[in-house]
Design a protein around this motif. Structure first.
Motif, PDB file in Angstrom:
ATOM      1  N   ILE A  40       5.874  58.673 -49.539  1.00 23.82           N
ATOM      2  CA  ILE A  40       5.368  57.992 -48.343  1.00 23.82           C
ATOM      3  C   ILE A  40       3.869  57.793 -48.541  1.00 23.82           C
ATOM      4  O   ILE A  40       3.126  58.763 -48.704  1.00 23.82           O
ATOM      5  N   HIS A  41       3.438  56.552 -48.604  1.00 23.90           N
ATOM      6  CA  HIS A  41       2.006  56.294 -48.785  1.00 23.90           C
ATOM      7  C   HIS A  41       1.530  55.348 -47.693  1.00 23.90           C
ATOM      8  O   HIS A  41       2.235  54.424 -47.287  1.00 23.90           O
ATOM      9  N   ALA A  42       0.357  55.608 -47.199  1.00 22.34           N
ATOM     10  CA  ALA A  42      -0.236  54.783 -46.144  1.00 22.34           C
ATOM     11  C   ALA A  42      -1.721  55.100 -46.084  1.00 22.34           C
ATOM     12  O   ALA A  42      -2.151  56.165 -46.541  1.00 22.34           O
ATOM     13  N   LYS A  48       0.243  59.721 -40.868  1.00 21.62           N
ATOM     14  CA  LYS A  48       1.176  60.307 -41.827  1.00 21.62           C
ATOM     15  C   LYS A  48       1.395  61.795 -41.551  1.00 21.62           C
ATOM     16  O   LYS A  48       2.531  62.262 -41.438  1.00 21.62           O
ATOM     17  N   ARG A 177      -1.730  56.613 -51.598  1.00 23.89           N
ATOM     18  CA  ARG A 177      -1.304  55.624 -52.587  1.00 23.89           C
ATOM     19  C   ARG A 177       0.034  55.986 -53.198  1.00 23.89           C
ATOM     20  O   ARG A 177       0.476  57.130 -53.134  1.00 23.89           O
ATOM     21  N   ASP A 178       0.664  54.994 -53.804  1.00 25.09           N
ATOM     22  CA  ASP A 178       1.906  55.220 -54.514  1.00 25.09           C
ATOM     23  C   ASP A 178       1.614  55.987 -55.809  1.00 25.09           C
ATOM     24  O   ASP A 178       0.477  56.063 -56.262  1.00 25.09           O
ATOM     25  N   SER A 204       9.866  54.353 -52.294  1.00 18.94           N
ATOM     26  CA  SER A 204       8.444  54.498 -52.023  1.00 18.94           C
ATOM     27  C   SER A 204       8.139  53.557 -50.884  1.00 18.94           C
ATOM     28  O   SER A 204       8.275  52.347 -51.027  1.00 18.94           O
ATOM     29  N   THR A 206       5.890  52.818 -46.936  1.00 16.52           N
ATOM     30  CA  THR A 206       4.656  53.069 -46.203  1.00 16.52           C
ATOM     31  C   THR A 206       4.934  53.272 -44.728  1.00 16.52           C
ATOM     32  O   THR A 206       5.977  52.844 -44.216  1.00 16.52           O
ATOM     33  N   SER A 208       4.158  52.196 -41.217  1.00 17.63           N
ATOM     34  CA  SER A 208       3.633  50.942 -40.672  1.00 17.63           C
ATOM     35  C   SER A 208       2.658  51.193 -39.534  1.00 17.63           C
ATOM     36  O   SER A 208       2.656  52.254 -38.901  1.00 17.63           O
ATOM     37  N   ARG A 322      -2.670  45.664 -54.963  1.00 16.08           N
ATOM     38  CA  ARG A 322      -1.820  46.641 -54.287  1.00 16.08           C
ATOM     39  C   ARG A 322      -2.650  47.814 -53.753  1.00 16.08           C
ATOM     40  O   ARG A 322      -2.362  48.381 -52.698  1.00 16.08           O
ATOM     41  N   ASP A 326      -2.645  49.218 -50.070  1.00 20.74           N
ATOM     42  CA  ASP A 326      -2.357  50.620 -49.764  1.00 20.74           C
ATOM     43  C   ASP A 326      -3.473  51.251 -48.936  1.00 20.74           C
ATOM     44  O   ASP A 326      -3.218  52.115 -48.080  1.00 20.74           O
ATOM     45  N   GLY A 328      -5.090  49.772 -46.742  1.00 20.38           N
ATOM     46  CA  GLY A 328      -5.091  49.167 -45.416  1.00 20.38           C
ATOM     47  C   GLY A 328      -6.265  48.254 -45.168  1.00 20.38           C
ATOM     48  O   GLY A 328      -6.501  47.830 -44.037  1.00 20.38           O
TER      49      GLY A 328
END
Length: 516
Positions: A40-42, A48, A177-178, A204, A206, A208, A322, A326, A328
């Motif tokens: 989980i990346h955001a 998170k 990040r991923d 994988s 994110t 939202s 990307r 990631d 934002g």
């Protein structure tokens, strides 16, 4: 107990307004039931940690799993010593497990006491003695780097085939990040650039931003608790300005209800939302300040610079694009191009970039104000031209985005103009070939369009006049500035080539064309 809008750290359900974690992450329970490992990346401060803590508590309370959120951050200082990092991490986990889980679900003292054992061995031993399947959310995974990062990932991958009886049923890596963007200074690269050594992930995804309905529901919690209403226009504007970015959604509401108007009898209107937005932008809180700090990175500059100037993106690595997604900082528009993620960031980014130039500005007396404090546009033009001829070129060197140095210097000057009693609004996008600026001071509005004349390109005047017509039409204005920055090579000094002329646009508006 009263509740508050939260802008610092994970939300606590007893004191903070918050949304359901499972509603925001509806897929996770199925992934866990299927014994999957996932990522989980955001970006920072989208919720998170809050979501994972709440979900872990919910899973544990169900009686079906032992679920816990554990942080890896304390291992970050030992990037080249996996053994020391492991000890620090396991000591931290011992405290977290005791805090988050009831005593009957703790690993035995024998396991907890062996802080020198490897992370993988600890998870294996705890799984084997646990009365329930173990689910572990590993937060701040991307705080780790180099040998320590790879060691942790390999230990988890090594235990994966033994799940759910010999290793956790499900492990989630949680970070900004991923996997391929985790830091690893090796082989000439500062990133893994691959999902290996964690190629066991099934998904994988994110976390939202809030939807409009989410923002409405969050703000309604405050109304239910205090009676203070958010008008529909205020909710719509808050969503528009933030595009649902959770920290911004909370920060706007917090600024209004705790500082601007504490009286719950006063409805929260769109005007109050705008006021809060301006305060946040000018104050540069930690979230916005850390955002501005990212702009110094070369791969961020390579993408943000053309967006600001309205030029084409060019050949930029997919990983870099990307990375900004990631973080934002940007989103993909419905038309497919990249754009700044929300209107507040759209203001913060150029303001942050022009701050160094602002700090380098000479003393400028505000000669552009009339005796009654209103703005005199003609005197402002004269003051700008004098400033530009004298200081423009030397100030270009203080701009850390050299390709848009003229934009940043001009914006720095305009920020000095608006100071306390005015505001600047900007519109820009990849491939548009322009940046639009709207200066508001009291009841007056001045609009301008900035364009660049580059080598081997035609004079932008012909393209710029209909563009500024369209911009002025949207603002219901009859006149404006078209500023053409001449960046062609081999030109005389800026002081010698800065000129103005009055031109009538295709729609009959009087346009002041400034060349320099």
């Amino acid at each position: 107990m009263p509740k508050w809008f939260n802008t610092a750290g994970p939300c606590k359900p007893d004191i903070h307004y918050m949304l359901s974690a499972t509603d925001r992450l509806p897929e996770i329970k199925q992934l866990i039931a299927q014994e999957n490992y996932f990522v989980i990346h955001a970006p920072r401060q989208v919720g998170k940690t809050t979501a994972m803590l709440a979900l872990a508590q919910e899973l544990t309370a169900s009686g079906q799993y032992t679920a816990v959120m554990l942080s890896l951050e304390v291992g970050a200082v030992f990037s080249h010593d996996p053994k020391l990092a492991g000890r620090a991490i396991l000591d931290e986990w011992q405290d977290a497990i005791k805090f988050y889980l009831p005593p009957e679900l703790h690993p035995s003292h024998r396991i907890l006491g062996e802080s020198g054992r490897h992370i993988g061995a600890f998870l294996a031993a705890w799984t084997q003695e646990s009365s329930r399947p173990l689910v572990v959310f590993l937060d701040e995974i991307d705080a780790l780097s180099d040998e320590t990062l790879v060691s942790v990932l390999r230990q988890i991958r090594s235990g994966f085939p033994r799940r759910p009886k010999g290793f956790p049923q499900s492990v989630a890596l949680v970070g900004m990040r991923d996997v391929r963007d985790y830091k690893y200074a090796s082989g000439g690269s500062d990133r893994l650039n691959t999902s290996s050594p964690f190629n066991i992930k099934v998904r994988s995804f994110t976390l939202s931003n809030f939807t409009l309905e989410d923002v409405r529901n969050l703000y309604q919690q405050h109304t239910d608790a205090t009676g203070q209403i958010f008008t529909p226009e205020a909710v719509d504007l808050a969503f528009h300005l933030t595009q649902g970015q959770p920290w911004l959604v909370n920060a706007i509401a917090k600024e209004i209800v705790e500082y601007i108007t504490k009286d719950p009898a006063i409805p929260i209107t769109a005007d109050l939302v705008n006021e809060a937005k301006e305060i946040l932008i000018k104050r540069q809180d930690t979230h916005l300040d850390s955002l501005a700090e990212r702009l110094r990175e070369d791969r961020v500059r390579a993408i943000i610079q053309p967006i600001l100037s309205g030029l084409e993106l060019g050949d930029t690595p997919d990983d870099d694009r990307r990375y900004l997604l990631d973080l934002g900082l940007v989103v993909r528009s419905q038309e497919g191009g990249l754009k700044i993620a929300n209107p507040i960031y759209q203001e913060v980014i150029p303001r942050g970039l022009s701050q160094g130039v602002q700090d380098s500005l000479p003393m400028i007396q505000p000669s552009w104000l009339n005796p009654d404090g209103s703005l005199n546009a003609q005197v402002l033009l004269e003051a700008f031209l004098k400033f530009w001829r004298q200081h423009g070129e030397p100030l270009f060197k203080s701009a850390n985005y050299p390709e848009i140095a003229p934009h940043l210097v001009m914006m720095a000057f305009l920020h000095r103009v608006v100071n306390v009693n005015g505001s600047l609004e900007r519109e820009y996008a990849i491939g548009s070939g322009k940046m639009d600026i709207c200066l508001r001071y009291g009841k007056q509005t001045l609009a301008m369009e900035l364009k660049v004349w580059a080598d081997k390109r035609p004079d932008p005047l012909k393209e710029g006049l209909p563009q500024i017509d369209k911009y002025l039409s949207g603002l219901s204005l009859d006149t404006g500035w078209l500023v053409i920055f001449d960046r062609r090579s081999g030109l005389p000094p800026l002081s010698d080539r800065t000129t103005t002329e009055n031109v009538i646009s295709p729609a009959g508006r009087e346009i002041i064309v400034i060349r320099g």
